[in-house]
Design a protein around this motif. Structure first.
Motif, PDB file in Angstrom:
ATOM      1  N   ILE A 135      78.347  92.139  45.588  1.00  0.00           N
ATOM      2  CA  ILE A 135      77.780  92.446  44.279  1.00  0.00           C
ATOM      3  C   ILE A 135      77.932  93.924  43.945  1.00  0.00           C
ATOM      4  O   ILE A 135      78.085  94.299  42.785  1.00  0.00           O
ATOM      5  N   PRO A 191      69.411  88.443  47.808  1.00  0.00           N
ATOM      6  CA  PRO A 191      70.482  89.355  48.204  1.00  0.00           C
ATOM      7  C   PRO A 191      70.536  89.488  49.718  1.00  0.00           C
ATOM      8  O   PRO A 191      69.522  89.307  50.410  1.00  0.00           O
ATOM      9  N   ALA A 208      72.905  94.564  50.616  1.00  0.00           N
ATOM     10  CA  ALA A 208      73.460  94.473  49.265  1.00  0.00           C
ATOM     11  C   ALA A 208      73.288  95.788  48.516  1.00  0.00           C
ATOM     12  O   ALA A 208      72.216  96.397  48.536  1.00  0.00           O
ATOM     13  N   CYS A 247      72.126  85.981  43.803  1.00  0.00           N
ATOM     14  CA  CYS A 247      73.160  86.138  44.828  1.00  0.00           C
ATOM     15  C   CYS A 247      73.305  84.791  45.535  1.00  0.00           C
ATOM     16  O   CYS A 247      72.376  84.331  46.198  1.00  0.00           O
ATOM     17  N   ASP A 257      76.215  85.935  41.010  1.00  0.00           N
ATOM     18  CA  ASP A 257      77.241  86.631  41.777  1.00  0.00           C
ATOM     19  C   ASP A 257      77.462  85.905  43.101  1.00  0.00           C
ATOM     20  O   ASP A 257      76.507  85.480  43.755  1.00  0.00           O
ATOM     21  N   GLY A 258      78.720  85.766  43.493  1.00  0.00           N
ATOM     22  CA  GLY A 258      78.990  85.130  44.777  1.00  0.00           C
ATOM     23  C   GLY A 258      80.437  85.232  45.175  1.00  0.00           C
ATOM     24  O   GLY A 258      81.313  85.537  44.364  1.00  0.00           O
ATOM     25  N   LEU A 293      81.488  87.490  39.420  1.00  0.00           N
ATOM     26  CA  LEU A 293      80.193  87.711  38.793  1.00  0.00           C
ATOM     27  C   LEU A 293      80.294  87.310  37.331  1.00  0.00           C
ATOM     28  O   LEU A 293      81.262  87.649  36.652  1.00  0.00           O
TER      29      LEU A 293
END
Length: 326
Positions: free
Chosen positions: A2, A27, A31, A75, A101-102, A132
């Protein structure tokens, strides 16, 4: 990661951080959230070691959402059902954009396609083997949420919990090898949803400490193992400190936090067992056959017996801890 994609979305992708509180769901411990105002962030993290890591970094942390948020960042975990549940949780408490996000290996592309059918999806920042994107509005995603549920096997579990679909064969093998007598004060390190503890409680014991870092797994355990002799601990088993010495430790330790095997995690469980046991205490342990735990056992215990196992798993009984105990 991220940290590589979020700054691009803010600088070039047209995403803006609104005023107000920001929820950051699940997260990883390291992160990079520097693109967000730390004082406005509420990290939602049910895994105790990572929860503690964010508190140490100065973030506010909670196990579940606390009120309303102006923006959410999700996340993604590896399990799709768990990922959908987290997105649904974010949608239920967020009044503004929801950022997802991943990594590609975590199924971010599949979720992107699924959400485009249900929501106003914007952006698509692809970088560092991941993606993202963000949701401006949606038609409600409550049907994606899954909590603890009773399985056909008669136990409660939930998405993201280890061995959610059935009894873990390694734990079943350990149960068959466990002795008739345990001692009065027993600890199940990495207790999960409670399979081992349920069997320990068939013995003459005074207390079983169920130590589990995953909050949802422990919530399932509270439904599966309701004996009054149980004490539940949402804690990192590698650092947990009981009030009294433990007579027996039983464990099927985890060996990864991501995709790659991390033998050091199980080795830390071995050291933790030695630390909390009485001088004559014993450890009963099962592990995947390929994992290198023999040296850690020899370094922490005066007596180690290989109990065999099968072609996939190995069993150990270790006694008389050597490592300095606190």
């Amino acid at each position: 990661m991220i940290g590589a994609r979020l700054p691009l979305a803010l600088e070039q992708g047209g995403l803006a951080v609104p005023e107000g509180r920001i929820a950051v769901f699940h997260p990883v411990a390291d992160a990079d959230l520097s693109a967000l105002p730390i004082n406005d962030c509420d990290v939602i993290q049910p895994f105790r070691p990572v929860y503690d890591a964010f508190v140490a970094r100065g973030f506010n942390a909670n196990v579940t959402p606390d009120g309303r948020y102006s923006m959410a960042v999700v996340c993604l975990p590896r399990a799709k059902a768990e990922a959908r549940t987290i997105i649904a949780m974010a949608a239920a408490c967020t009044d503004g954009p929801i950022i997802v996000d991943g990594q590609k290996t975590d199924g971010v592309d599949s979720l992107f396609k699924d959400l485009k059918k249900r929501a106003d999806v914007s952006g698509a920042i692809s970088k560092a083997h991941g993606k993202l994107f963000w949701i401006k509005s949606h038609d409600g995603l409550a049907d994606w949420a899954q909590g603890p549920a009773l399985t056909d096997g008669g136990f409660w579990t939930a998405p993201g919990v280890f061995s959610a679909d059935g009894i873990d064969p390694a734990s079943a093998l350990l149960v068959d090898a466990m002795p008739a007598k345990f001692g009065k004060n027993v600890a199940d390190l990495g207790a999960g949803w409670g399979f081992l503890s349920a069997h320990i409680l068939t013995r003459d014991v005074n207390v079983v400490h169920m130590v589990e870092a995953g909050h949802m797994a422990l919530e399932c355990a509270k439904r599966n193992v309701t004996d009054e002799r149980v004490k539940y601990h949402w804690a990192d088993a590698t650092t947990w400190k009981p009030k009294d010495r433990i007579d027996t430790v039983v464990m099927n330790p985890p060996f990864h936090t991501g995709r790659a095997a991390e033998p050091s995690l199980g080795q830390a469980f071995v050291s933790a067992a030695a630390r909390i046991l009485t001088p004559s205490g014993q450890l009963w342990m099962v592990a995947n056959r390929h994992l290198p735990y023999e040296d850690a056992l020899a370094a922490n215990f005066a007596k180690v017996v290989d109990l065999g196992g099968d072609n996939r798993f190995k069993l150990f009984n270790a006694a008389r801890p050597l490592r300095k105990r606190s």
